[in-house]
Structures are given as structure tokens and as C-alpha cells.
Design an enzyme around this catalytic site. Structure first.
Site, PDB file in Angstrom:
ATOM      1  N   ASP A 278       0.814  -1.204   0.000  1.00 34.79           N
ATOM      2  CA  ASP A 278       0.000   0.000   0.000  1.00 34.79           C
ATOM      3  C   ASP A 278       0.855   1.265   0.000  1.00 34.79           C
ATOM      4  OD1 ASP A 278      -3.005   1.080   0.875  1.00 34.79           O
ATOM      5  OD2 ASP A 278      -1.386   2.267   1.734  1.00 34.79           O
TER       6      ASP A 278
ATOM      7  N   VAL B  88      -5.391   2.540   0.165  1.00 33.98           N
ATOM      8  CA  VAL B  88      -5.452   1.920  -1.158  1.00 33.98           C
ATOM      9  C   VAL B  88      -5.884   0.461  -1.042  1.00 33.98           C
ATOM     10  CG1 VAL B  88      -4.192   1.443  -3.285  1.00 33.98           C
ATOM     11  CG2 VAL B  88      -3.656   3.499  -1.964  1.00 33.98           C
ATOM     12  N   ASP B  89      -5.382  -0.228  -0.031  1.00 30.92           N
ATOM     13  CA  ASP B  89      -5.801  -1.617   0.188  1.00 30.92           C
ATOM     14  C   ASP B  89      -7.305  -1.707   0.430  1.00 30.92           C
ATOM     15  OD1 ASP B  89      -3.454  -3.050  -0.154  1.00 30.92           O
ATOM     16  OD2 ASP B  89      -2.849  -2.877   1.933  1.00 30.92           O
ATOM     17  N   VAL B  90      -7.815  -0.819   1.271  1.00 33.92           N
ATOM     18  CA  VAL B  90      -9.251  -0.853   1.594  1.00 33.92           C
ATOM     19  C   VAL B  90     -10.083  -0.560   0.346  1.00 33.92           C
ATOM     20  CG1 VAL B  90     -11.075   0.222   2.950  1.00 33.92           C
ATOM     21  CG2 VAL B  90      -8.864  -0.278   4.015  1.00 33.92           C
TER      22      VAL B  90
END
Length: 412
Positions: free
Chosen positions: A150, A178-180
Site C-alpha cells: 500500500d 489503497v488496500d481498503v
């Protein structure tokens, strides 16, 4: 706080959907947790002995030495330990794929193929399978070697270039945003593929990557470049297109004031005791305010610094002006509780419960449910293996809700 207790929840919107969860860390586990919250049977595949990397990411840890990072994205799942290189375990994984509706994985490109579990290989086992692959930068050969972290994507994807206190001082977001966002896009893609399967009878490959997700999620900043050639920079807490839409100092801590139109600006000026400012040609329109943001900043700051953030929150909110203090996490949960949002939940039996952040989705007929606390490593290996070795007509194990909140025997 919601206490999920031992009661049997109603069937969720995704009841009957079996998810083979070959994921770890954050983006994909967040997506699979959403499926579990919505009633799907999520079987989390973990490496024997070590499990998901985030089981060891801390502090903070709970009193029972569980990593809160892992707890945050792994409720409503069963942990099944399997070594993809082991022949017996591989046989179980093939059988799981045969019975699953969805497979989600976020290994580096090529990893699943080396174990005979790529999309093409899985589709031959189960043509109805929806197979979701999450990568950092896509599946092309040039991207395969790049690690999908991320922080790295925030840097190379442009997010850090517009985030920070000022020019030349980029900073990352305070969470792995960004991961979420990628997990959310993956969940939407899988749901779309499941809907298409109702018509075609076939599954399909869903691919989502961190870089593409970030570029799409930067919305106005991205399209300012693609459509107008504008390359944005760091504006601190200011907005590139709206003013005033930023932090201002209170006497004790900062307060956000988010004015979205000229009417709100007129109300703001009245509430601050400077009504004439609304008619100043430098500030009369949003475009003018953006052009003269430094002068506007000084004018508003001269007023806000004399009172506390809570004072301005109360006064400006009464005038219909979006504003609020900068809360810490504890204060944010307290605010949500005061507003009746039930943002904190307790999952699991009394002797083994854990407090987590709630799923924000509300469904009137098929609400989300919190059936299981995040599992211990391999906790459900025996019951999942028994199911895989039973006749295929037998329902997956999570369909039996009578003991859903009871801890299962661990199999390490």
C-alpha cells in the site's frame, strides 16, 4: 455497542455462497470479510504454522496476544490450514474449489498457477466459479515482479504527491487506504460476476489492482489531469477547487470548516461576525475565494483562533455550516455512538469475545450479521476437511447456525 451474543442471525443476503479465501494481509481479506458479514460461508486458507502475515503484526495486541490488525479484517471466517505444495492438502483445495462459488486470492501473479490453481485451471474444475485476483500492478509480465504494498502504491500512484502539509513534504494516508479501496472494488466486481452468472451459468475472472484502483479513486485529481492536463500538487488541508474547505485553528485544537456553496459562505460570515466579508469581490464566489485563498484564510483564522473547536462546532452547525473538530479515534467512536450509529460491536461468546468496528452497511430485510469472531489459526480445519470429504450434496459447515458463536476445537 451492539452485543451479537449467541443468538442465531437471520440469513444474510449472500447466504448459500461459499467463498474460498486464499488471501492474506489487507485488501483481499477486507473483501472476504464483507462477504462473511453479508452471510457468505468464508473459508480462509492459511499456511500451517504461521498463517496470515497479519497474525504477527503488532503492537497493538489484545490481552490474549492476538494482533488487532488481523482481527480487523477476519471476522465471519473459518480458518483452514493447508500447504498448497502438499499432495493431500492440494486435493482438499481442489475439492474446495469444486464446491465454491467464489475464489479470492492476492498472491503475486503466477503463484496460484505454479500450484495448479490458476483461473484457467480452477475454471476447468468448476466452470461456475467466480475467481477474483487482486494484484499490486496488474498481471502483465512487467508488473508481476513489483511488490504490491500500500505505501509503495500511495507513492508511485500519486496520492502522496497531493497529501502533506505543504509543497515538497509528501506524507502517506494514516491507514492503508489503497488496500481498503481495492478490497471494496474487488467485492463489487465479484458481486457483478455472481449476478452475471445467474444469466450465463458461468463464472468468470475478476481482476483488480492497487494502482488502477488508486488512480480511479483519486477522482477529481485524476480527471483534472486526464481531461485538462492539470498536475495537482500538495495543498495541505486546503481543497484545490473549493474554499473555504480546510482546517482552521481553534484556541485549543483545529476545526474543519467545509463550505460547499455561496449560500453557506454567507451563513459562515454571519456566524463569524463578519457579514460584510460575504460581499467582498474577492470572496463573493467560490472561484474568487479559491483565487484569493490566502487572504480568506487570514480573515477566517483571525476569528476562529479566539474560541475552542467545540464552540465553533456548536455555533456553525446551528447555522447549517458543515464543520467539526479533529477527533482522535476514541472521540470518533464516541461521536458515532452519540449519533446512534452502533459503530462498535462485540463478536463471539462471552468468554471469548472481541470488540470490533461494525460493518457500515444497513439492509432492511437481510442485515449484516456477526456470526464468528476472527478465527485462531487452523481453528476449523477438522470440520472443513470433514465437509470436503463428505458427499458434495452436503451443505457447507457454516449453514448450521445453532452453535455459530461457540468456539470450535483448534487444530494447529
Amino acid at each position: 455497542m451492539i452485543d451479537t451474543g449467541p443468538q442465531s442471525p437471520p440469513a444474510g443476503a449472500l447466504a448459500g455462497i461459499v467463498v474460498a479465501d486464499f488471501s492474506r494481509v489487507l485488501a483481499a481479506p477486507y473483501a472476504t470479510m464483507l462477504f462473511g458479514d453479508l452471510g457468505a460461508d468464508v473459508i480462509k486458507i492459511e499456511r500451517p504454522g504461521t498463517g496470515d502475515d497479519t497474525r504477527h503484526w503488532g503492537p497493538p495486541f489484545t490481552a490474549d496476544h492476538e494482533a488487532t490488525y488481523f482481527l480487523s479484517v477476519n471476522r465471519n471466517k473459518r480458518s483452514f490450514t493447508a500447504d498448497m505444495s502438499d499432495k493431500a492438502d492440494h486435493h482438499d483445495l481442489v475439492e474446495l474449489i469444486r464446491r465454491a462459488d467464489v475464489l479470492i486470492e492476492n498472491f503475486r501473479p503466477g503463484t496460484m498457477a505454479r500450484h495448479g490453481l490458476s483461473y484457467d485451471q480452477a475454471a476447468r474444475i468448476n466452470p461456475r466459479l467466480v475467481y477474483c485476483s487482486i494484484t499490486g500492478f496488474g498481471s502483465d509480465q512487467a508488473a508481476a515482479a513489483l511488490p504490491g504494498y500500500d505505501l509503495l502504491v500511495q507513492a508511485v500512484g500519486g496520492l502522496m504527491s497531493v497529501t502533506g502539509p505543504g509543497p515538497g513534504e509528501p506524507v502517506k494516508a494514516g491507514v492503508a487506504l489503497v488496500d481498503v479501496l481495492t478490497g471494496l472494488h474487488a467485492a463489487i466486481g465479484v458481486l457483478a460476476a455472481l449476478r452475471a452468472r445467474e444469466t450465463t451459468g458461468r463464472g468468470q475472472l475478476v481482476e483488480v489492482n492497487l494502482l488502477g484502483t488508486l488512480l480511479s479513486s483519486m477522482v477529481n485529481q485524476s480527471v483534472g489531469y486526464t481531461a485538462a492536463g492539470a498536475v495537482p500538487g500538495i495543498l495541505g488541508n486546503r481543497h484545490p477547487s473549493i474554499a473555504p474547505y480546510q482546517l482552521f485553528p481553534g484556541s485549543d485544537r483545529p476545526v474543519v470548516i467545509a463550505v460547499g456553496n455561496d449560500r453557506q459562505f454567507t451563513q459562515l460570515c454571519a456566524a463569524l461576525g463578519i457579514p460584510e466579508t460575504a460581499h467582498d469581490p474577492r470572496f463573493a464566489t467560490n472561484t474568487a475565494r479559491v483565487a484569493h485563498i490566502d487572504e480568506l484564510d487570514r480573515t477566517i483564522t483571525a476569528k476562529t483562533v479566539g474560541q475552542t473547536a467545540d464552540h465553533w462546532y456548536q455555533v456553525l452547525s446551528a447555522h447549517g455550516i458543515p464543520c467539526g473538530p479533529v477527533n482522535d479515534i476514541a472521540e470518533a467512536f464516541a461521536m458515532a455512538n452519540a449519533l446512534g450509529l452502533d459503530a462498535r460491536i462485540t463478536v463471539g461468546p462471552d468468554e471469548d469475545s472481541v470488540d470490533l468496528a461494525a460493518n457500515p452497511i444497513t439492509l432492511s430485510d437481510t442485515p449484516v450479521s456477526y456470526v464468528r469472531r476472527p478465527p485462531r489459526l487452523g481453528q476449523h480445519a477438522d470440520e472443513v476437511r470433514d465437509w470436503l470429504n463428505s458427499p458434495s450434496a452436503v451443505e457447507p459447515p457454516q449453514h448450521h447456525h445453532s452453535n455459530n458463536n461457540e468456539p470450535m476445537g483448534a487444530h494447529q
